[in-house]
Write a protein that holds these residues in place. Structure first.
Motif, PDB file in Angstrom:
ATOM      1  N   ALA A 134       0.817  -1.211   0.000  1.00 49.10           N
ATOM      2  CA  ALA A 134       0.000   0.000   0.000  1.00 49.10           C
ATOM      3  C   ALA A 134       0.851   1.262   0.000  1.00 49.10           C
ATOM      4  N   GLY A 135       2.132   1.134   0.325  1.00 46.71           N
ATOM      5  CA  GLY A 135       2.994   2.303   0.413  1.00 46.71           C
ATOM      6  C   GLY A 135       3.748   2.647  -0.845  1.00 46.71           C
ATOM      7  N   ALA A 136       3.476   1.971  -1.960  1.00 49.40           N
ATOM      8  CA  ALA A 136       4.206   2.251  -3.205  1.00 49.40           C
ATOM      9  C   ALA A 136       3.325   1.924  -4.405  1.00 49.40           C
ATOM     10  N   PRO A 137       3.558   2.594  -5.548  1.00 45.91           N
ATOM     11  CA  PRO A 137       2.787   2.278  -6.753  1.00 45.91           C
ATOM     12  C   PRO A 137       3.181   0.918  -7.309  1.00 45.91           C
ATOM     13  N   THR A 138       2.209   0.053  -7.511  1.00 51.09           N
ATOM     14  CA  THR A 138       2.497  -1.315  -7.963  1.00 51.09           C
ATOM     15  C   THR A 138       1.603  -1.690  -9.142  1.00 51.09           C
ATOM     16  N   GLY A 139       1.284  -0.708  -9.983  1.00 53.79           N
ATOM     17  CA  GLY A 139       0.321  -0.928 -11.054  1.00 53.79           C
ATOM     18  C   GLY A 139       0.637  -2.080 -11.984  1.00 53.79           C
ATOM     19  N   SER A 140       1.899  -2.289 -12.310  1.00 56.53           N
ATOM     20  CA  SER A 140       2.266  -3.341 -13.260  1.00 56.53           C
ATOM     21  C   SER A 140       2.741  -4.608 -12.573  1.00 56.53           C
ATOM     22  N   SER A 141       2.703  -4.631 -11.234  1.00 56.73           N
ATOM     23  CA  SER A 141       3.319  -5.748 -10.517  1.00 56.73           C
ATOM     24  C   SER A 141       2.584  -7.062 -10.722  1.00 56.73           C
ATOM     25  N   ALA A 142       1.257  -7.026 -10.892  1.00 54.70           N
ATOM     26  CA  ALA A 142       0.502  -8.275 -11.046  1.00 54.70           C
ATOM     27  C   ALA A 142       0.961  -9.035 -12.282  1.00 54.70           C
ATOM     28  N   ALA A 143       1.041  -8.342 -13.413  1.00 55.03           N
ATOM     29  CA  ALA A 143       1.451  -8.988 -14.661  1.00 55.03           C
ATOM     30  C   ALA A 143       2.915  -9.426 -14.597  1.00 55.03           C
ATOM     31  N   ARG A 144       3.776  -8.562 -14.040  1.00 54.31           N
ATOM     32  CA  ARG A 144       5.198  -8.899 -13.969  1.00 54.31           C
ATOM     33  C   ARG A 144       5.455 -10.064 -13.021  1.00 54.31           C
ATOM     34  N   LEU A 145       4.698 -10.112 -11.921  1.00 52.99           N
ATOM     35  CA  LEU A 145       4.864 -11.214 -10.977  1.00 52.99           C
ATOM     36  C   LEU A 145       4.374 -12.528 -11.587  1.00 52.99           C
ATOM     37  N   THR A 146       3.297 -12.468 -12.358  1.00 50.76           N
ATOM     38  CA  THR A 146       2.817 -13.671 -13.040  1.00 50.76           C
ATOM     39  C   THR A 146       3.883 -14.202 -13.992  1.00 50.76           C
ATOM     40  N   GLN A 147       4.535 -13.309 -14.726  1.00 55.15           N
ATOM     41  CA  GLN A 147       5.605 -13.721 -15.637  1.00 55.15           C
ATOM     42  C   GLN A 147       6.753 -14.378 -14.873  1.00 55.15           C
ATOM     43  N   ARG A 148       7.107 -13.815 -13.721  1.00 61.37           N
ATOM     44  CA  ARG A 148       8.195 -14.389 -12.931  1.00 61.37           C
ATOM     45  C   ARG A 148       7.790 -15.767 -12.395  1.00 61.37           C
ATOM     46  N   LEU A 149       6.542 -15.909 -11.973  1.00 62.70           N
ATOM     47  CA  LEU A 149       6.080 -17.185 -11.434  1.00 62.70           C
ATOM     48  C   LEU A 149       5.938 -18.245 -12.527  1.00 62.70           C
ATOM     49  N   MET A 150       5.758 -17.829 -13.770  1.00 65.77           N
ATOM     50  CA  MET A 150       5.783 -18.792 -14.869  1.00 65.77           C
ATOM     51  C   MET A 150       7.157 -19.445 -14.952  1.00 65.77           C
ATOM     52  N   LYS A 151       8.205 -18.672 -14.734  1.00 69.76           N
ATOM     53  CA  LYS A 151       9.563 -19.238 -14.721  1.00 69.76           C
ATOM     54  C   LYS A 151       9.729 -20.193 -13.543  1.00 69.76           C
ATOM     55  N   VAL A 152       9.105 -19.827 -12.412  1.00 69.29           N
ATOM     56  CA  VAL A 152       9.181 -20.681 -11.229  1.00 69.29           C
ATOM     57  C   VAL A 152       8.569 -22.047 -11.508  1.00 69.29           C
ATOM     58  N   LEU A 153       7.350 -22.070 -12.034  1.00 70.05           N
ATOM     59  CA  LEU A 153       6.681 -23.357 -12.256  1.00 70.05           C
ATOM     60  C   LEU A 153       7.283 -24.138 -13.420  1.00 70.05           C
ATOM     61  N   GLN A 154       7.881 -23.436 -14.375  1.00 76.79           N
ATOM     62  CA  GLN A 154       8.546 -24.135 -15.470  1.00 76.79           C
ATOM     63  C   GLN A 154       9.788 -24.879 -14.986  1.00 76.79           C
ATOM     64  N   GLY A 179       3.995 -33.064 -14.951  1.00 77.14           N
ATOM     65  CA  GLY A 179       4.018 -32.928 -16.402  1.00 77.14           C
ATOM     66  C   GLY A 179       3.484 -31.586 -16.866  1.00 77.14           C
ATOM     67  N   ARG A 180       3.640 -31.305 -18.156  1.00 77.35           N
ATOM     68  CA  ARG A 180       3.158 -30.058 -18.733  1.00 77.35           C
ATOM     69  C   ARG A 180       1.663 -29.889 -18.477  1.00 77.35           C
ATOM     70  N   GLY A 181       1.294 -28.679 -18.124  1.00 77.98           N
ATOM     71  CA  GLY A 181      -0.098 -28.391 -17.821  1.00 77.98           C
ATOM     72  C   GLY A 181      -0.459 -28.651 -16.382  1.00 77.98           C
ATOM     73  N   GLU A 182       0.427 -29.360 -15.650  1.00 74.71           N
ATOM     74  CA  GLU A 182       0.169 -29.680 -14.245  1.00 74.71           C
ATOM     75  C   GLU A 182       1.285 -29.183 -13.332  1.00 74.71           C
ATOM     76  N   ARG A 183       2.256 -28.478 -13.910  1.00 74.51           N
ATOM     77  CA  ARG A 183       3.335 -27.957 -13.091  1.00 74.51           C
ATOM     78  C   ARG A 183       2.803 -26.869 -12.154  1.00 74.51           C
ATOM     79  N   THR A 184       3.405 -26.769 -10.975  1.00 76.06           N
ATOM     80  CA  THR A 184       2.924 -25.839  -9.962  1.00 76.06           C
ATOM     81  C   THR A 184       4.045 -24.942  -9.449  1.00 76.06           C
ATOM     82  N   VAL A 185       3.639 -23.833  -8.862  1.00 72.49           N
ATOM     83  CA  VAL A 185       4.595 -22.920  -8.250  1.00 72.49           C
ATOM     84  C   VAL A 185       5.272 -23.576  -7.052  1.00 72.49           C
ATOM     85  N   SER A 186       4.500 -24.299  -6.242  1.00 78.98           N
ATOM     86  CA  SER A 186       5.069 -24.892  -5.028  1.00 78.98           C
ATOM     87  C   SER A 186       6.100 -25.977  -5.330  1.00 78.98           C
ATOM     88  N   ASP A 187       5.988 -26.637  -6.489  1.00 73.66           N
ATOM     89  CA  ASP A 187       6.963 -27.656  -6.867  1.00 73.66           C
ATOM     90  C   ASP A 187       8.053 -27.106  -7.781  1.00 73.66           C
TER      91      ASP A 187
END
Length: 251
Positions: free
Chosen positions: A74-94, A100-108
């Motif tokens: 709440a203390g900083a502008p984060t307008g683009s953070s949702a999309a950028r964080l999703t992109q980073r988490l795609m690397k995490v789950l990959q 297998g593909r389509g079932e990979r998860t962030v936690s694993d």
């Protein structure tokens, strides 16, 4: 493709026809696209379904992380953070080598890949605070200690108008499977940006390894302006940096 004739021109879809404008001309064609049923069942779209499932997983877990740190964000502008964080988490789950593909998860996947993510895309912590910041995870006490020694006049890049700053930290235990979280945050006292002597920062927050082995740590800096003895946030937090500083697995 056919041209529209007549005085009234239409844009949009009516029935099975699509009306649109291209290069100054009004055209019409049969509405295209793949039906939802075909997308859901046709083997030709198997890769598409897998990609959609994993993108949804990354988006869902990104929302969980943002919710966990909402008090700090709440203390900083984060307008683009949702999309950028999703992109980073795609690397995490990959990086998930279990499912297998389509079932990979962030936690694993490899959650260490989120380290260094900046919630404020226009103000990075590493280019604002040059002191070494140490993170100490204590699984016995279930506490995170964030410590630093800061010489404000040389270690902090303060924007015009700022008279003071403070350092903040936050920690979140995240159960990605159940969508549960527990978080805590701490904020230092205010330091003058022109101070020439070292200022000690030590912030302690508690995490819950019983809830989840996955723990993320946030470190940030926020700038203030003192007016008549009162502290005011500077320019709606535009220069405040918030970084996912570390990941810890309590296993």
């Amino acid at each position: 493709m056919a041209r529209q004739k007549g005085i009234i021109k239409i844009q949009g879809k009516i029935g099975g026809m699509s009306f649109y404008r291209q290069n100054g001309e009004y055209l019409v064609r049969e509405a295209g696209g793949v039906s939802a049923e075909r997308m859901r069942t046709d083997p030709a779209f198997a890769r598409t379904r897998e990609n959609q499932a994993e993108f949804a997983e990354a988006g869902r877990q990104g929302k969980l992380i943002r919710t966990a740190f909402r008090n700090s964000l709440a203390g900083a502008p984060t307008g683009s953070s949702a999309a950028r964080l999703t992109q980073r988490l795609m690397k995490v789950l990959q990086a998930d080598t279990t499912n297998g593909r389509g079932e990979r998860t962030v936690s694993d996947g490899d959650l260490a890949l989120v380290t260094g993510f900046e919630f404020n895309g226009k103000a990075g912590l590493d280019s604002t605070l040059f002191s070494e910041v140490s993170l100490g995870f204590d699984d016995t006490a279930e506490e995170l200690t964030v410590s630093a020694s800061v010489v404000p006049v040389t270690d902090v890049v303060a924007p015009a108008g700022a008279t003071h700053f403070r350092v903040r930290s936050a920690v979140a235990s995240l159960d990605f499977g159940e969508g549960k979280l527990k978080s805590a945050f701490a904020v230092s006292s205010e330091f003058g940006v022109k101070e020439g002597t070292a200022q000690a920062v030590s912030l302690v927050t508690a995490y819950d390894k019983a809830l989840s082995a996955h723990t993320l740590a946030l470190v940030g800096i926020e700038f203030l302006q003192e007016v008549n003895g009162m502290m005011y946030p500077l320019r709606n937090g535009a220069f405040n940096a918030l970084q996912l500083r570390g990941y810890h697995s309590a296993v």
